[in-house]
Design a protein around this motif. Sequence first.
Motif, PDB file in Angstrom:
ATOM      1  N   ILE A   8       0.842  -1.194   0.000  1.00  0.00           N
ATOM      2  CA  ILE A   8       0.000   0.000   0.000  1.00  0.00           C
ATOM      3  C   ILE A   8       0.878   1.245   0.000  1.00  0.00           C
ATOM      4  N   ARG A   9       0.284   2.368  -0.423  1.00  0.00           N
ATOM      5  CA  ARG A   9       0.885   3.693  -0.291  1.00  0.00           C
ATOM      6  C   ARG A   9       0.042   4.493   0.683  1.00  0.00           C
ATOM      7  N   ILE A  10       0.691   5.078   1.696  1.00  0.00           N
ATOM      8  CA  ILE A  10       0.001   5.934   2.649  1.00  0.00           C
ATOM      9  C   ILE A  10       0.490   7.351   2.400  1.00  0.00           C
ATOM     10  N   HIS A  11      -0.415   8.238   2.026  1.00  0.00           N
ATOM     11  CA  HIS A  11      -0.011   9.591   1.642  1.00  0.00           C
ATOM     12  C   HIS A  11      -1.202  10.530   1.767  1.00  0.00           C
ATOM     13  N   GLU A  12      -0.924  11.833   1.645  1.00  0.00           N
ATOM     14  CA  GLU A  12      -1.995  12.816   1.721  1.00  0.00           C
ATOM     15  C   GLU A  12      -2.827  12.745   0.458  1.00  0.00           C
ATOM     16  N   MET A  13      -4.130  12.712   0.630  1.00  0.00           N
ATOM     17  CA  MET A  13      -5.046  12.673  -0.496  1.00  0.00           C
ATOM     18  C   MET A  13      -5.445  14.099  -0.896  1.00  0.00           C
ATOM     19  N   TYR A  50      -6.722  14.995   3.355  1.00  0.00           N
ATOM     20  CA  TYR A  50      -6.617  14.069   4.465  1.00  0.00           C
ATOM     21  C   TYR A  50      -5.614  13.004   4.065  1.00  0.00           C
ATOM     22  N   PHE A  51      -5.169  12.234   5.027  1.00  0.00           N
ATOM     23  CA  PHE A  51      -4.258  11.131   4.719  1.00  0.00           C
ATOM     24  C   PHE A  51      -5.069   9.860   4.499  1.00  0.00           C
ATOM     25  N   LEU A  62       4.163   7.680   4.006  1.00  0.00           N
ATOM     26  CA  LEU A  62       4.362   7.394   5.416  1.00  0.00           C
ATOM     27  C   LEU A  62       4.617   5.910   5.609  1.00  0.00           C
ATOM     28  N   TYR A  63       5.500   5.603   6.556  1.00  0.00           N
ATOM     29  CA  TYR A  63       5.846   4.199   6.789  1.00  0.00           C
ATOM     30  C   TYR A  63       5.749   3.793   8.255  1.00  0.00           C
ATOM     31  N   SER A  64       6.171   4.650   9.176  1.00  0.00           N
ATOM     32  CA  SER A  64       6.258   4.221  10.569  1.00  0.00           C
ATOM     33  C   SER A  64       4.899   4.305  11.258  1.00  0.00           C
ATOM     34  N   PRO A  65       4.664   3.442  12.282  1.00  0.00           N
ATOM     35  CA  PRO A  65       3.404   3.527  13.036  1.00  0.00           C
ATOM     36  C   PRO A  65       3.175   4.906  13.644  1.00  0.00           C
TER      37      PRO A  65
END
Length: 209
Positions: free
Chosen positions: A57-62, A87-88, A69-72
């Motif tokens: 997955i990719r976690i990023h601002e929408m 939003y993210f 983002l990678y870390s908890p």
Amino acid sequence: MDVVDLWLLEVAMELPTPLHMLAEPNPHVALHMPDDPRFTREELCERLSFLSERGFIRIHEMPDGLEELYSPEQISRAIDARRPRSYFGYSLTPEGGAAWEQQARPDWSRYVNAGEEPTPHGAPDAWVIEAASLEAAEEELRFHETLGDGNQPVHASKLGEELVPWQVTYWKTLPRGYRLRYTTVPVARDVGRMMAAPARAPWFTRTRL
């Protein structure tokens, strides 16, 4: 991957998902899912981090933020970082989509994407159906016609086109598909017909919780 990982992939299978929806008291309600794994916030951030670090997955601002983002810890802060127009969230990569497919065994020939399209003020309501074939699109239109939701399809308005290739979801492309557009006219809603509409047969195997 464990059951939480698979559930998180399933959540974002069709559309990128806002992180804050996962932190709701009952996330499955907000996400229109049958159930959720009942994770804590700490567990949620750890599983999202696991999937992100492995490229699923990719976690990023929408909608189009480039920073990932990678870390908890980063993910936990991002859950609360809601702004008026952004939003993210997270989305599947092609590798994440393939991992979901391996477990869910989807039958893409039965996948249908249907919904209402925005129209100028005063214009007839417009709808679009995308499916693997003309036959599947026509079957979906007939379902809409009998649903009783207050929007009666106008058959004379139908416009179809072949999609080569077909962008099924944001991460999945198939060689061919079909798009059907049509307008509707308002009619009285039939709540009884809507309630009696048959449940759709599943086109993939859901994650067992």
